[in-house]
Design a protein around this motif. Structure first.
Motif, short mmCIF file in Angstrom:
data_model
loop_
_atom_site.label_atom_id
_atom_site.label_comp_id
_atom_site.label_asym_id
_atom_site.label_seq_id
_atom_site.Cartn_x
_atom_site.Cartn_y
_atom_site.Cartn_z
N LEU A 289 65.33 81.46 4.96
CA LEU A 289 64.86 82.12 6.34
C LEU A 289 64.05 81.17 7.05
N VAL A 290 64.75 80.89 8.21
CA VAL A 290 64.36 79.92 9.23
C VAL A 290 63.59 80.30 10.51
N VAL A 291 62.51 79.91 10.89
CA VAL A 291 61.87 80.38 11.88
C VAL A 291 61.57 79.28 12.89
N THR A 292 62.05 79.25 14.12
CA THR A 292 61.67 78.39 15.07
C THR A 292 60.36 78.61 15.99
N TYR A 293 59.26 77.86 16.17
CA TYR A 293 58.10 77.89 16.81
C TYR A 293 58.04 76.94 17.86
N ARG A 294 57.51 77.40 19.05
CA ARG A 294 57.33 76.23 20.02
C ARG A 294 56.08 75.48 19.52
N GLU A 295 56.07 74.25 19.78
CA GLU A 295 55.01 73.24 19.19
C GLU A 295 53.70 73.69 19.34
#
Length: 302
Positions: A289-295
């Motif tokens: 399960l991969v989540v991308t976050y803004r820095e």
């Protein structure tokens, strides 16, 4: 092959993956997945091997707690840079009454990241069973136990609510966001289970398990980042039985989660489950399960 460098991209990725045995997962291609996907942080559960056999991961620093139960449990955090601090329930015993019996089992590890103001925790929550009144001999995969496994999980859930709140607040006092990721062995809503109606009498989707999940979440506590980003619709699923056609027919559960403090949750922009294309390509009975976050910058803190 080295994982791609994503520094300076304005975002970072966090993956959670129950590998169901790190040695088996590596034989099936875990290292190739890691190099290709290149998450910035990877939380692993169910290492199921001694510390000496976990191995190294190209491009990552690994913090590991394999626990004291041979061939069971074990959690890890892989990070691009060595963390500022690492805490397990062995090095830092849990303060919540009721977790002591689990402290040496390799179920929880957390780290303060060196490259952003964030504390990440990897959790492998115990599997349970049915309460005694729902157990029917001959209709269960495991022998009836009078509700012992159910009670064991209940004790963990009750105590962990207090513990995770303490850890979240400790991170806030240190100027950090907090992210709890891992295999919680609980599906929260009907969107997290393909056949949710019969699942209401199954371990992991019992009404009391779902109610427990409600107590962990809140606008001032933790946010289910996956549900927030994916929306109120079915999926994404993260676990499928090895048996039958569950994987092919996409009949499964979401028991793998990322629960973030509100400041971090607002930065989530994408959720992906790296489900393999075919059953014979599976790395585990779970998928990453991969989540991308803004820095995450200091001024974005809650």
């Amino acid at each position: 092959m080295t994982a791609p460098d994503r520094s300076g991209t304005g975002s970072f990725t966090v993956a959670s993956f129950n590998v169901n045995g790190i040695r088996a997962a590596r034989r099936r291609g875990f290292d190739e997945w890691l190099a290709t996907r290149g998450p910035d942080v990877v939380a692993l559960q169910e290492l199921r091997c001694p510390a000496t056999e976990v191995g190294e991961f190209d491009g990552y620093s690994a913090a590991v707690d394999v626990g004291s139960v041979p061939g069971r449990n074990g959690v890890a955090l892989l990070t691009r840079r060595p963390p500022v601090a690492v805490r397990t329930w062995v090095s830092h015993p849990p303060r919540a009454r009721g977790l002591g019996e689990f402290a040496a089992h390799g179920r929880y590890i957390e780290a303060d990241l060196a490259d952003r103001p964030l504390t990440v925790a990897s959790l492998y929550l115990p599997k349970g069973g049915l309460p005694a009144h729902l157990q029917r001999p001959g209709s269960m995969r495991e022998a009836p136990d009078g509700g012992a496994r159910y009670e064991r999980k209940r004790r963990f859930l009750d105590a962990f609510t207090r513990e995770v709140n303490r850890n979240r607040l400790a991170a806030a006092r240190a100027g950090r966001e907090f992210l709890l990721v891992g295999d919680l062995n609980v599906a929260h809503t009907r969107h997290d289970v393909t056949n949710w109606r019969p699942a209401q009498k199954m371990d992991g989707f019992l009404p009391e398990h779902r109610e427990w999940f409600d107590t962990v979440l809140g606008s001032r506590r933790l946010v289910d980042v996956v549900r927030q980003t994916h929306g109120e619709r079915p999926g994404p699923l993260t676990w499928w039985s090895w048996a039958g056609q569950s994987f092919t027919k996409d009949v499964g559960w979401r028991v793998d989660h990322q629960l973030a403090t509100p400041g971090l949750a607002r930065l989530a922009v994408d959720v992906t489950v790296d489900k393999e294309a075919a059953p014979d390509e599976r790395l585990s009975d779970h998928a990453p399960l991969v989540v991308t976050y803004r820095e995450l910058l200091p001024q974005t803190l809650t």
